[in-house]
Design an enzyme around this catalytic site. Structure first.
Site, PDB file in Angstrom:
ATOM      1  CG  HIS A 216      -8.802   1.237 -14.314  1.00  0.00           C
ATOM      2  ND1 HIS A 216      -9.843   0.423 -14.003  1.00  0.00           N
ATOM      3  CD2 HIS A 216      -7.759   0.810 -13.557  1.00  0.00           C
ATOM      4  CE1 HIS A 216      -9.454  -0.463 -13.093  1.00  0.00           C
ATOM      5  NE2 HIS A 216      -8.194  -0.239 -12.807  1.00  0.00           N
TER       6      HIS A 216
ATOM      7  CG  ASP B 270      -0.062   1.057 -12.083  1.00  0.00           C
ATOM      8  OD1 ASP B 270      -1.149   1.641 -11.969  1.00  0.00           O
ATOM      9  OD2 ASP B 270       0.806   1.045 -11.192  1.00  0.00           O
TER      10      ASP B 270
ATOM     11  CD  GLN C 140      -6.466  -1.318  -6.285  1.00  0.00           C
ATOM     12  OE1 GLN C 140      -7.361  -2.052  -5.919  1.00  0.00           O
ATOM     13  NE2 GLN C 140      -6.693  -0.089  -6.666  1.00  0.00           N
TER      14      GLN C 140
HETATM   15  P1  IMP Z   1      -3.492   1.708  -1.013  1.00  0.00           P
HETATM   16  O1  IMP Z   1      -4.361   0.720  -1.682  1.00  0.00           O
HETATM   17  O2  IMP Z   1      -3.695   3.107  -1.506  1.00  0.00           O
HETATM   18  O3  IMP Z   1      -3.522   1.617   0.479  1.00  0.00           O
HETATM   19  O4  IMP Z   1      -1.971   1.355  -1.404  1.00  0.00           O
HETATM   20  C1  IMP Z   1      -1.372   0.126  -1.031  1.00  0.00           C
HETATM   21  C2  IMP Z   1      -0.304  -0.269  -2.050  1.00  0.00           C
HETATM   22  O5  IMP Z   1      -0.951  -0.609  -3.275  1.00  0.00           O
HETATM   23  C3  IMP Z   1       0.682   0.829  -2.384  1.00  0.00           C
HETATM   24  O6  IMP Z   1       1.929   0.236  -2.668  1.00  0.00           O
HETATM   25  C4  IMP Z   1       0.117   1.449  -3.643  1.00  0.00           C
HETATM   26  O7  IMP Z   1       1.099   2.069  -4.435  1.00  0.00           O
HETATM   27  C5  IMP Z   1      -0.446   0.220  -4.323  1.00  0.00           C
HETATM   28  N1  IMP Z   1      -1.589   0.526  -5.189  1.00  0.00           N
HETATM   29  C6  IMP Z   1      -2.833   0.846  -4.817  1.00  0.00           C
HETATM   30  N2  IMP Z   1      -3.617   1.034  -5.876  1.00  0.00           N
HETATM   31  C7  IMP Z   1      -2.857   0.817  -6.954  1.00  0.00           C
HETATM   32  C8  IMP Z   1      -3.111   0.838  -8.353  1.00  0.00           C
HETATM   33  O8  IMP Z   1      -4.235   1.048  -8.830  1.00  0.00           O
HETATM   34  N3  IMP Z   1      -2.046   0.566  -9.165  1.00  0.00           N
HETATM   35  C9  IMP Z   1      -0.833   0.257  -8.669  1.00  0.00           C
HETATM   36  N4  IMP Z   1      -0.552   0.219  -7.378  1.00  0.00           N
HETATM   37  C10 IMP Z   1      -1.546   0.492  -6.518  1.00  0.00           C
END
Ligand code: IMP
Length: 422
Positions: A40, A12, A222
């Site tokens: 995004h 983010d 991410q």
């Molecule tokens: P997952 O990738 O959905 O399994 O999430 C794993 C961790 O990564 C969690 O804490 C999510 O909140 C964080 N996360 C996943 N994608 C994003 C993103 O695009 N921005 C911020 N945090 C993310």
């Protein structure tokens, strides 16, 4: 040459805006990891779009956009995303390429994500529940389905076999809160939709572009602190978010990787669970959340907020080999009396400027350095050198600490609120 743009914190950071800003310099924008867990945001001409799987170059008419092999694709979500942009980009099909080696997120991957988070209780990761972890698990476990599989006649059988395995686990976990039949109807309809797109051997495409001297921008999703190797494990995502992921996520050799742009916010945020040494669970944290609109672009969840963590940033600059820094959302700090930056950790009372290998178990206290605020007016129209001295001092301090120059400063969501410093 393949340049890279990626986030240096927990995601983010504003990669969408900067990727969109940089895109005119590039022929191709390529995603190399992650999936629809990303969000995004792009603001231009009074319009706002959130992209999840599609690269941020889609709104520039000359740019080719590639969803690389390292990405995991949910056909249902991709279709919804395409439907949101199709009016703005009626020619999108000519400019959107999808790797046949990208793995597919099946409906049961999403259910598995929910089941596994529910089983973890208080220890949950705080996943976006988009099926990311289970899909990468199958990829590494050599039982995943890939985009290219949908073109084969035995796809339905392969699908059934994968689903049966998933259902066995879901049953074992005692999870019942789902309706697979509905999800499958949408999934198979989206698979037919996907077949109407350019599904390619993207590694050959990328090499062709490199050989022709074209410029490629690899767009990370991410953030570096969510990398599965070096992030705050196990509170991470399941892919390699670092610059190293570009090689495997697109099929390019390290010698073709050029400049690495590292993006960070002038403060820190994190969504989901996991360690966050500079977190502010107070009024200041709430102020940053409201003023910075710190609510998830994908899930709408409240983001946790805190001061900038230079120890962690220096670590991710090192891991990524960052050449140029891009500082986002400095305007959110406008009007604050004082601004802090974490310059070291106290770990069990000992000062350290390194991120420990287990950030989760250590009792870490941030050691903060304080800076005077720069007031409300942070006009940049006369260039960086004409900006408030207190702001310039803060910028120079961050640059010196990180040993890397900040080239671009973003002071608002619009394309125009972007200052090129040097
Ligand atoms: P997952 O990738 O959905 O399994 O999430 C794993 C961790 O990564 C969690 O804490 C999510 O909140 C964080 N996360 C996943 N994608 C994003 C993103 O695009 N921005 C911020 N945090 C993310």
């Amino acid at each position: 040459m393949v340049d890279v743009i990626l986030g240096l914190q927990w995601g983010d950071e504003g990669k969408g805006k900067i990727a969109d800003y940089l895109t005119p310099k590039y022929n191709v924008v390529a995603r190399f990891q992650g999936g629809p867990n990303a969000g995004h945001s792009l603001d231009f001409e009074g319009k706002k779009f959130v992209l999840n799987t599609i690269p941020s170059g889609i709104f520039r008419k000359e740019t080719i956009n590639l969803i690389g092999n390292g990405v995991v694709i949910d056909p249902v979500r991709l279709r919804e995303e395409i439907e949101r942009i199709v009016n703005e980009c009626p020619d999108y099909k000519d400019r959107l390429l999808i790797s046949q080696k990208a793995h597919l997120i099946l409906p049961t991957h999403r259910i598995l994500d929910a089941a596994s988070e529910a089983a973890k209780g208080d220890a949950k990761i705080g996943s976006t529940l988009r099926g990311i972890g289970p899909t990468y698990k199958d990829k590494i476990g050599r039982s995943g389905l890939r985009v290219g599989d949908i073109l084969e006649s035995d796809f339905p059988e392969k699908y059934r076999a994968a689903v049966q395995e998933h259902l066995n686990i879901i049953q074992f976990l005692g999870f019942t809160d789902f309706n697979l039949a509905d999800e499958e109807t949408k999934f198979f309809s989206a698979i037919e939709f996907l077949k109407g797109h350019q599904l390619i051997n993207s590694e050959y495409f990328i090499h062709d572009c490199i050989n022709k001297g074209q410029k490629i921008l690899a767009e990370g999703a991410q953030g570096s602190l969510l990398d599965v190797e070096f992030g705050t494990y196990p509170f991470v995502t399941s892919s390699n978010t670092l610059a190293g992921g570009v090689c495997t996520g697109l099929g390019v050799a390290p010698k073709h990787v050029g400049k690495v742009y590292g993006i960070f916010k002038a403060y820190s945020t994190r969504v989901g669970s996991g360690p966050f040494p500079t977190e502010l669970n107070d009024e200041t944290g709430e102020y940053l959340r409201i003023k910075g609109h710190e609510f998830g672009a994908t899930t709408g969840r409240k983001r946790r907020t805190g001061w900038i963590d230079l120890v962690a940033l220096k670590y991710t600059c090192m891991l990524n080999g960052v050449d140029e820094l891009i500082m986002m959302k400095s305007d959110v700090l406008n009007g604050m009396d004082q601004i802090a930056a974490c310059t070291a950790y106290s770990i069990h009372g000992e000062r350290s400027e390194q991120v420990p290998s287990n950030l989760c178990n250590s009792s870490i206290e941030p050691i903060l350095e304080w800076f005077p605020g720069w007031g409300e007016d942070l006009s940049h129209t006369q260039g960086f050198e004409a900006m408030d001295e207190r702001f310039r001092n803060y910028v120079h301090f961050v640059e010196n600490y990180l040993g890397t120059k900040i080239r671009v400063i973003s002071l608002g969501p619009e394309r125009e609120s972007t200052l090129v410093k040097d």
